[in-house]
Design a protein around this motif. Structure first.
Motif, PDB file in Angstrom:
ATOM      1  N   LYS A 159       0.824  -1.201   0.000  1.00  0.00           N
ATOM      2  CA  LYS A 159       0.000   0.000   0.000  1.00  0.00           C
ATOM      3  C   LYS A 159       0.863   1.257   0.000  1.00  0.00           C
ATOM      4  N   SER A 160       1.930   1.240   0.784  1.00  0.00           N
ATOM      5  CA  SER A 160       2.841   2.383   0.801  1.00  0.00           C
ATOM      6  C   SER A 160       3.621   2.472  -0.495  1.00  0.00           C
ATOM      7  N   PHE A 161       4.032   1.287  -1.016  1.00  0.00           N
ATOM      8  CA  PHE A 161       4.817   1.264  -2.249  1.00  0.00           C
ATOM      9  C   PHE A 161       4.040   1.861  -3.414  1.00  0.00           C
ATOM     10  N   PHE A 162       2.739   1.538  -3.509  1.00  0.00           N
ATOM     11  CA  PHE A 162       1.926   2.002  -4.642  1.00  0.00           C
ATOM     12  C   PHE A 162       1.122   3.258  -4.305  1.00  0.00           C
ATOM     13  N   LYS A 163       1.468   3.911  -3.204  1.00  0.00           N
ATOM     14  CA  LYS A 163       0.723   5.108  -2.828  1.00  0.00           C
ATOM     15  C   LYS A 163       0.833   6.203  -3.895  1.00  0.00           C
ATOM     16  N   SER A 164       2.025   6.355  -4.452  1.00  0.00           N
ATOM     17  CA  SER A 164       2.204   7.368  -5.494  1.00  0.00           C
ATOM     18  C   SER A 164       1.364   7.053  -6.715  1.00  0.00           C
ATOM     19  N   VAL A 165       1.219   5.742  -7.019  1.00  0.00           N
ATOM     20  CA  VAL A 165       0.377   5.338  -8.151  1.00  0.00           C
ATOM     21  C   VAL A 165      -1.073   5.705  -7.876  1.00  0.00           C
ATOM     22  N   THR A 166      -1.528   5.448  -6.667  1.00  0.00           N
ATOM     23  CA  THR A 166      -2.910   5.770  -6.299  1.00  0.00           C
ATOM     24  C   THR A 166      -3.173   7.269  -6.375  1.00  0.00           C
ATOM     25  N   ASP A 167      -2.192   8.069  -5.930  1.00  0.00           N
ATOM     26  CA  ASP A 167      -2.368   9.526  -5.947  1.00  0.00           C
ATOM     27  C   ASP A 167      -2.431  10.071  -7.370  1.00  0.00           C
ATOM     28  N   ILE A 168      -1.591   9.531  -8.234  1.00  0.00           N
ATOM     29  CA  ILE A 168      -1.529  10.049  -9.608  1.00  0.00           C
ATOM     30  C   ILE A 168      -2.715   9.589 -10.426  1.00  0.00           C
ATOM     31  N   SER A 169      -3.205   8.389 -10.188  1.00  0.00           N
ATOM     32  CA  SER A 169      -4.198   7.765 -11.079  1.00  0.00           C
ATOM     33  C   SER A 169      -5.542   7.604 -10.394  1.00  0.00           C
ATOM     34  N   GLN A 170      -6.040   8.649  -9.750  1.00  0.00           N
ATOM     35  CA  GLN A 170      -7.334   8.543  -9.054  1.00  0.00           C
ATOM     36  C   GLN A 170      -8.483   8.294 -10.029  1.00  0.00           C
ATOM     37  N   ASP A 171      -8.392   8.873 -11.233  1.00  0.00           N
ATOM     38  CA  ASP A 171      -9.481   8.723 -12.203  1.00  0.00           C
ATOM     39  C   ASP A 171      -9.207   7.628 -13.226  1.00  0.00           C
ATOM     40  N   TYR A 172      -8.052   6.981 -13.122  1.00  0.00           N
ATOM     41  CA  TYR A 172      -7.675   5.941 -14.073  1.00  0.00           C
ATOM     42  C   TYR A 172      -7.827   4.571 -13.428  1.00  0.00           C
ATOM     43  N   GLY A 173      -8.089   3.565 -14.273  1.00  0.00           N
ATOM     44  CA  GLY A 173      -8.022   2.190 -13.818  1.00  0.00           C
ATOM     45  C   GLY A 173      -6.629   1.652 -14.080  1.00  0.00           C
ATOM     46  N   ILE A 174      -5.922   1.258 -13.049  1.00  0.00           N
ATOM     47  CA  ILE A 174      -4.532   0.804 -13.163  1.00  0.00           C
ATOM     48  C   ILE A 174      -4.444  -0.645 -12.706  1.00  0.00           C
ATOM     49  N   VAL A 175      -3.851  -1.487 -13.543  1.00  0.00           N
ATOM     50  CA  VAL A 175      -3.572  -2.885 -13.203  1.00  0.00           C
ATOM     51  C   VAL A 175      -2.107  -3.150 -13.544  1.00  0.00           C
ATOM     52  N   ILE A 176      -1.363  -3.766 -12.608  1.00  0.00           N
ATOM     53  CA  ILE A 176       0.031  -4.133 -12.837  1.00  0.00           C
ATOM     54  C   ILE A 176       0.132  -5.655 -12.720  1.00  0.00           C
TER      55      ILE A 176
END
Length: 568
Positions: A192-209
């Motif tokens: 959760k901490s590692f991908f926090k920046s991803v969550t902040d940047i992509s609030q309106d996007y659907g992101i799957v890794i």
């Protein structure tokens, strides 16, 4: 089908046919150009939207790559640490030195690293050597040899990243001291901490890794709510505008350079650009304005060609709606002009006939009324009644005086000095006098109740409209009761722009067939149909008498007139 189309076209009016022909010729090119412009604008907006998403996804991928590089650097600093290499290889002559390195060097080092980086949850050495286990820091490989990530970590040559109930990174120690043993360092990181920046940047996007085996490593909230595809299906889709379920979405793929991960980003097409709808709407508005402008021009042009027919048709519609006082005349000598003038002459003749019939009807009704009023000589009647009243008072016959006085009031208001218009107050006095006479004659065999709103007194009406209703209620209602005492109720109140009277009895009522004919049949005396005709001739067809009746419960007769004031 063809016959139906031609039949429909033939039923159209001439101006509609003309309008339709121009419309078809002009609107088709406009629609073609509009659709083309719309599609071009949409493609351009989709391209711009895709570029914007791609740029954002590149930023996300770079952010993830930077974080991975940081942890790769951290784990490399561990595997190349000479003391750690010595510990996992168990290159000690005695356990005292081993214990010293574990307690004095390894444990403080791990604690320092986890304090400096709160995202690191655990660091463990898994070794195949015979070094003793030391808490969670040094553990035998046998405890994890069945884990799916372990075989990949042992076989790999570089840092390996996995997701196994959390985000982990592994690296092998170099075999400088013990070639037959393989030891790895295991580092667990808070995902959760590692991908926090991803969550902040992509609030309106659907992101799957996903990793190389298409195993989902991370999916944000938007992806879990929107996507109905698994990673394998996503891998098969090409970048660009795709359909996921019932929704069109933009799909962008990016590789994370430091790992074998693939980042998938998908965004609903309707949310990619705040300006997309504006530009497309502007295109549609321009098309619509062009079409509307052409429709106006076509309408003006077609109406100009048939203006006189249109004008004649409009006048005919006005006449059809009851406007008979139009002056219809044309100076043109063609067929349309002749048709217009003949219609005008017909309208003049029609007005003359209507005027003649209307006047005849009014004269007839006025004659009937005057004949009824002058059946008795008013002067002689008043003198006679006054003499009777004087004699009655002289003989103490007060009941006779009461009847004579009521009769005098009745005929005074009924005759109204020969005037057809009377105040509402006098009309109500007329019916009161009539009811008083009937009560005396019938020995007060029924009761009467008056509910009069004083506001009605300021208005006027035509005379003798209530007495026939009261007479009908007494004669056919109260007098026909088989049991019980009769009741006559007289009310007057103001409505919305109207004055409303009601005469109600508690008699046996009447069937609907009688109600339907009572206002149309001609009675021997001055009946209800005479009253209804006089009201409608004076005030209009929307006014007059209304009747409601229930068998066994009585009858209510209403009179509705406008709020009319006699200014003469």
């Amino acid at each position: 089908m063809k016959r139906a189309i031609f039949g429909l076209f033939n039923r159209l009016r001439f101006n509609q046919k003309l309008f339709l022909s121009y419309l078809i010729v002009i609107i088709i090119p406009i629609l073609v150009l509009g659709v083309y412009a719309y599609n071009q604008s949409k493609q351009m907006l989709n391209y711009q939207a895709f570029q914007g998403i791609d740029k954002n996804v590149s930023t996300i991928s770079e952010s993830i790559n930077n974080s991975i590089e940081r942890y790769n650097h951290t784990i490399r600093s561990i595997v190349y640490n000479k003391t750690f290499q010595k510990i996992v290889a168990n290159d000690y002559l005695d356990l005292v030195n081993l214990s010293g390195d574990l307690n004095n060097y390894l444990s403080p080092y791990f604690i320092m690293m986890m304090n400096l980086d709160k995202e690191i949850e655990k660091i463990t050495f898994y070794t195949q050597s015979n070094v003793p286990e030391y808490g969670d820091s040094v553990v035998s490989y046998k405890r994890v040899e069945n884990e799916p990530w372990y075989s990949e970590a042992v076989q790999g040559s570089e840092n390996q990243w996995f997701y196994d109930k959390g985000l982990i990174v592994t690296a092998k120690f170099p075999k400088f001291f013990a070639e037959r043993y393989t030891s790895i360092v295991y580092m667990r990181i808070n995902d959760k901490s590692f991908f926090k920046s991803v969550t902040d940047i992509s609030q309106d996007y659907g992101i799957v890794i996903a990793d190389a085996q298409n195993r989902i490593i991370y999916a944000n909230q938007s992806a879990m709510k929107t996507s109905t595809l698994d990673s394998r299906e996503m891998m098969k889709l090409s970048e660009g505008l795709v359909r996921i379920g019932l929704t069109e979405m933009f799909l962008v793929k990016k590789m994370v350079p430091q790992t074998n991960w693939t980042l998938y980003c998908f965004v609903p097409a309707g949310q990619v650009s705040p300006n997309a709808g504006t530009i497309i709407n502007a295109t549609l508005i321009v098309i619509l304005l062009c079409i509307v402008s052409l429709l106006v021009i076509i309408s003006i042009f077609s109406k100009t060609m048939i203006r006189r027919i249109f004008r004649l048709n409009a006048m005919m519609k006005r006449v059809e709606m009851g406007e008979l006082n139009l002056r219809v005349q044309s100076s043109s000598r063609d067929e349309i002009g002749e048709l217009t003038n003949r219609f005008g002459n017909m309208l003049i003749r029609l007005n003359e006939l209507i005027e003649e019939s209307f006047r005849s009807k009014i004269v007839q009704k006025e004659a009937e009324m005057k004949a009824l009023q002058w059946q008795i000589n008013p002067h002689f009647l008043y003198n006679t009644l006054s003499f009777i009243n004087w004699k009655a008072l002289g003989s103490d016959a007060h009941d006779i005086s009461y009847v004579v006085t009521s009769m005098s009031k009745f005929y005074r208001t009924a005759l109204n000095r020969g005037n057809n218009i009377i105040s509402v107050r006098d009309e109500l006095e007329n019916i009161k006098s009539y009811v008083e006479i009937i009560q005396v004659m019938g020995e007060n065999n029924f009761d009467v109740v008056y509910e009069i709103d004083a506001a009605v007194y300021e208005y006027s009406t035509i005379n003798l409209i209530l007495q026939p209703l009261a007479e009908n209620a007494i004669k056919h209602g109260i007098n026909q009761k088989m049991s019980g005492r009769g009741l006559l109720q007289v009310s007057a109140r103001l409505g919305k722009g109207t004055v409303e009277f009601a005469i109600e009895d508690n008699g046996p009522g009447m069937p609907q067939e009688t109600i339907d004919t009572i206002l149309t049949i001609q009675s021997v005396g001055y009946g209800l149909n005479n009253v209804n005709e006089r009201l409608q001739l004076r005030f209009g067809a929307e006014y007059g008498i209304g009747i409601r009746s229930r068998i066994g419960h009585g009858t209510v007769m209403t009179v509705v007139i406008p709020q009319y004031m006699n200014v003469s």
